[in-house]
Write an enzyme that holds these catalytic residues in place. Structure first.
Site, mmCIF file in Angstrom:
data_model
loop_
_atom_site.group_PDB
_atom_site.id
_atom_site.type_symbol
_atom_site.label_atom_id
_atom_site.label_comp_id
_atom_site.label_asym_id
_atom_site.label_seq_id
_atom_site.Cartn_x
_atom_site.Cartn_y
_atom_site.Cartn_z
ATOM 1 N N CYS A 98 52.338 48.296 -6.164
ATOM 2 C CA CYS A 98 51.895 47.037 -6.760
ATOM 3 C C CYS A 98 50.534 46.639 -6.197
ATOM 4 O O CYS A 98 49.624 46.255 -6.940
ATOM 5 C CB CYS A 98 52.933 45.947 -6.491
ATOM 6 S SG CYS A 98 52.577 44.378 -7.315
ATOM 7 N N CYS A 99 50.385 46.730 -4.864
ATOM 8 C CA CYS A 99 49.096 46.415 -4.246
ATOM 9 C C CYS A 99 47.994 47.350 -4.748
ATOM 10 O O CYS A 99 46.854 46.931 -4.939
ATOM 11 C CB CYS A 99 49.204 46.526 -2.725
ATOM 12 S SG CYS A 99 50.118 45.196 -1.918
ATOM 13 N N CYS A 179 49.902 37.177 -2.273
ATOM 14 C CA CYS A 179 50.587 37.000 -3.547
ATOM 15 C C CYS A 179 51.933 36.303 -3.318
ATOM 16 O O CYS A 179 52.599 36.527 -2.303
ATOM 17 C CB CYS A 179 50.806 38.350 -4.218
ATOM 18 S SG CYS A 179 49.284 39.133 -4.797
ATOM 19 N N CYS A 182 55.350 38.141 -2.311
ATOM 20 C CA CYS A 182 55.396 38.873 -1.042
ATOM 21 C C CYS A 182 54.903 38.037 0.136
ATOM 22 O O CYS A 182 54.527 38.584 1.178
ATOM 23 C CB CYS A 182 54.572 40.155 -1.146
ATOM 24 S SG CYS A 182 55.206 41.324 -2.376
ATOM 25 N N CYS A 206 47.494 45.096 2.586
ATOM 26 C CA CYS A 206 47.703 45.277 1.145
ATOM 27 C C CYS A 206 47.093 46.576 0.635
ATOM 28 O O CYS A 206 47.423 47.025 -0.457
ATOM 29 C CB CYS A 206 47.113 44.095 0.378
ATOM 30 S SG CYS A 206 45.344 43.862 0.626
#
Length: 227
Positions: A98-99, A179, A182, A206
């Site tokens: 995702c990062c 975010c 998280c 990240c």
């Protein structure tokens, strides 16, 4: 605070074209105010991952307006998101991936025109940043951490001296803000970044910061595998 000629460093033509990368987190306004007092027109790059707290986006706009920032917003590739994260829940099963698609790839594109970039990281923010240098190689770029040697008391004093606005989530126990899915509040006395990826103890960054070998540093596990 170390007595270094940071303004002179920021103006050094050897750095080439330079930008600030800012998350508009709890302490970001200090770096922004400090740097734009030296380089008023410097581009400020913000990675809009699509997963930020609404408070962060509102704070970004407030700070950008107050400081007259040359704000440039980078976003993830929509076709890549549709392919890799169509339901927007990739953070739950693979935060590193995702990062990568929401931060690392957009940052690569955003900083491509620049020779160097400025980060607000500081040594006191946690064990993973304790040896942070002021200047470092970041792949083919130079990264400047002008506040690396600042103490937490220096930051507090700068906030007070310049009457800078605080991130609204800071008062709710968020000393480090990323975010929303998280990031969680931190208990008093804990590492500032303890609330980042708290469900993944090995993950500390990240992935937008490169190590000396030019590889993205995403987690402690990634670092061990690269040794």
């Amino acid at each position: 605070m170390a007595h270094l000629d940071i303004p002179g460093l920021l103006k050094d033509t050897k750095l080439g074209r330079t930008a600030i990368v800012s998350s508009f987190g709890a302490e970001s306004v200090v770096l922004l105010h400090y740097v734009v007092s030296v380089l008023p027109d410097i581009p400020v790059l913000f990675l809009d991952t699509g997963k930020h707290f609404p408070e962060t986006l509102a704070y970004r706009d407030e700070v950008a307006d107050a400081l007259g920032l040359n704000l440039q917003v980078a976003t993830p590739d929509s076709s890549l998101l549709e392919k890799e994260d169509p339901y927007g829940v990739l953070y739950g099963r693979d935060p590193n991936a995702c990062c990568t698609i929401r931060k690392t790839f957009p940052l690569q594109d955003a900083i491509a025109p620049f020779d160097s970039w400025i980060s607000g990281r500081k040594r006191y923010q946690g064990a993973s940043r304790a040896a942070l240098p002021i200047l470092e190689r970041d792949g083919e770029k130079i990264k400047i951490n002008p506040m690396a040697s600042w103490l937490e008391s220096d930051v507090r004093a700068y906030f007070a001296r310049h009457d800078l606005p605080r991130h609204p989530l800071e008062a709710n126990g968020y000393p480090s803000i990323g975010c929303a899915p998280c990031t969680q509040p931190v208990a008093a006395g804990d590492d500032q970044r303890a609330g980042r990826w708290a469900h993944m103890p090995d993950k500390t960054e990240c992935g937008i910061h490169l190590g000396p070998d030019g590889r993205f540093v995403r987690s402690a596990q990634d670092r061990r595998e690269g040794e």
